[in-house]
Design an enzyme around this catalytic site. Structure first.
Site, PDB file in Angstrom:
ATOM      1  N   ASP A 120     -19.690 -16.002  -0.371  1.00 38.35           N
ATOM      2  CA  ASP A 120     -20.681 -14.960  -0.022  1.00 38.35           C
ATOM      3  C   ASP A 120     -22.041 -15.500   0.451  1.00 38.35           C
ATOM      4  OD1 ASP A 120     -18.586 -13.432  -0.919  1.00 38.35           O
ATOM      5  OD2 ASP A 120     -19.664 -12.446  -2.534  1.00 38.35           O
ATOM      6  N   ASP A 143     -18.570 -10.694   1.185  1.00 35.21           N
ATOM      7  CA  ASP A 143     -18.665  -9.395   0.542  1.00 35.21           C
ATOM      8  C   ASP A 143     -18.741  -8.389   1.697  1.00 35.21           C
ATOM      9  OD1 ASP A 143     -18.778  -8.506  -2.163  1.00 35.21           O
ATOM     10  OD2 ASP A 143     -20.900  -8.004  -1.957  1.00 35.21           O
ATOM     11  N   HIS A 169     -20.195   2.856  -0.970  1.00 37.80           N
ATOM     12  CA  HIS A 169     -19.418   2.009  -1.893  1.00 37.80           C
ATOM     13  C   HIS A 169     -19.801   2.287  -3.342  1.00 37.80           C
ATOM     14  CE1 HIS A 169     -18.092  -1.960  -3.668  1.00 37.80           C
ATOM     15  NE2 HIS A 169     -17.025  -1.549  -3.036  1.00 37.80           N
ATOM     16  N   LYS A 190     -13.776  -9.140   1.011  1.00 36.74           N
ATOM     17  CA  LYS A 190     -13.456  -8.481  -0.269  1.00 36.74           C
ATOM     18  C   LYS A 190     -14.475  -7.390  -0.533  1.00 36.74           C
ATOM     19  CE  LYS A 190     -16.217 -11.862  -2.719  1.00 36.74           C
ATOM     20  NZ  LYS A 190     -17.300 -10.939  -3.125  1.00 36.74           N
ATOM     21  N   CYS A 228     -20.028 -13.435  -8.279  1.00 32.29           N
ATOM     22  CA  CYS A 228     -18.827 -13.699  -7.483  1.00 32.29           C
ATOM     23  C   CYS A 228     -18.280 -15.106  -7.668  1.00 32.29           C
ATOM     24  CB  CYS A 228     -19.093 -13.351  -6.024  1.00 32.29           C
ATOM     25  SG  CYS A 228     -19.251 -11.553  -5.815  1.00 32.29           S
TER      26      CYS A 228
HETATM   27  C1  VGL Z   1     -22.274 -10.279  -5.511  1.00 29.43           C
HETATM   28  C2  VGL Z   1     -23.269  -8.569  -6.653  1.00 29.43           C
HETATM   29  C3  VGL Z   1     -22.698  -7.643  -5.809  1.00 29.43           C
HETATM   30  C4  VGL Z   1     -22.047 -11.752  -5.373  1.00 29.43           C
HETATM   31  C5  VGL Z   1     -21.688  -9.367  -4.653  1.00 29.43           C
HETATM   32  O1  VGL Z   1     -21.717 -12.210  -4.255  1.00 29.43           O
HETATM   33  O2  VGL Z   1     -22.211 -12.474  -6.381  1.00 29.43           O
HETATM   34  N1  VGL Z   1     -23.042  -9.878  -6.512  1.00 29.43           N
HETATM   35  N2  VGL Z   1     -21.916  -8.057  -4.807  1.00 29.43           N
HETATM   36 ZN    ZN Z   2     -21.154  -6.641  -3.372  1.00 27.33          ZN
END
Ligand code: VGL
Ligand code: ZN
Length: 207
Positions: free
Chosen positions: A13, A51, A57, A111, A156
């Site tokens: 991410d 992400d 969402h 994802k 994540c």
């Molecule tokens: C993430 C919070 C919401 C991450 C993704 O990449 O860690 N954290 N969406």
């Molecule tokens: Zn997210």
């Protein structure tokens, strides 16, 4: 530590919305990019994740009347932390940071694309049952050991590492190549979850 052709580097991410100035900024998120680029150059196999959320969402506070970011809601699959809107599909903020330089990355796995379920992990969505296909992809390609880095350590990266280990991959987190969101208790919880799962934490200089 030697890097083998059955190893994969999984970079989580590294998108603009998680960088300083973004809506879900991870402190120092951009400072790790030179280290990630140097690491990636030494791996034959690199996988990137993104992400990738639709509007409305379930993880967005704005989806829930009267809720603020960092509060939680009860989702059918358990407690879901709420976030500012981030990584909307195909927006500028969902793009990978332009200074991430990994031209040889072999897969970009998206994802969190189901409106009704979040996915912190690159392997299993937040119901801890629905697979993303990554485990099968890695197995089919004979990739057995995973090194994880990127954002965010306490969400994540944490959940991806724990699920990767549970799916039978030897899994290591390169901790100085990650940064954390840092909600109250979230880093300590991640440290404990990785230890409990048998995920080793290493530093990039040991590679
Ligand atoms: C993430 C919070 C919401 C991450 C993704 O990449 O860690 N954290 N969406
Ligand atoms: Zn997210």
């Amino acid at each position: 530590m030697q890097i083998y052709s059955t190893d994969a580097l999984l970079l989580i991410d590294l998108q603009l919305d998680f960088m300083p100035g973004g809506p879900l900024a991870v402190p120092g998120g951009d400072a790790i990019l030179p280290r990630l680029n140097a690491l990636a150059a030494r791996f034959e196999h690199v996988v990137l994740t993104e992400d990738w959320h639709p509007s409305g969402h379930i993880s967005f506070a704005s989806t829930h009347a009267g809720k603020q970011p960092y509060e939680q809601v009860n989702a059918p699959y358990g407690l879901q932390t709420l976030w500012p809107e981030h990584c909307l599909q195909h927006t500028a903020g969902a793009a990978l940071h332009p200074e991430l330089n990994v031209p040889h990355a072999e897969l970009i796995l998206r994802k969190g694309f189901r409106r009704e379920m979040d996915s912190y992990s690159a392997f299993l969505e937040n119901d801890h049952r629905t697979g993303t296909g990554l485990g099968g992809y890695l197995r089919e390609r004979g990739l057995r050991r995973l090194f994880l880095a990127g954002l965010a350590y306490d969400f994540c990266v944490r959940f991806s590492a724990v699920d990767g280990r549970a799916q039978g991959f030897e899994t290591l987190v390169i901790e100085d190549a990650t940064r954390a969101v840092g909600l109250p208790g979230s880093v300590a919880a991640a440290d404990a979850a990785l230890a409990e799962a048998g995920v080793q934490r290493i530093r990039s200089e040991s590679l």
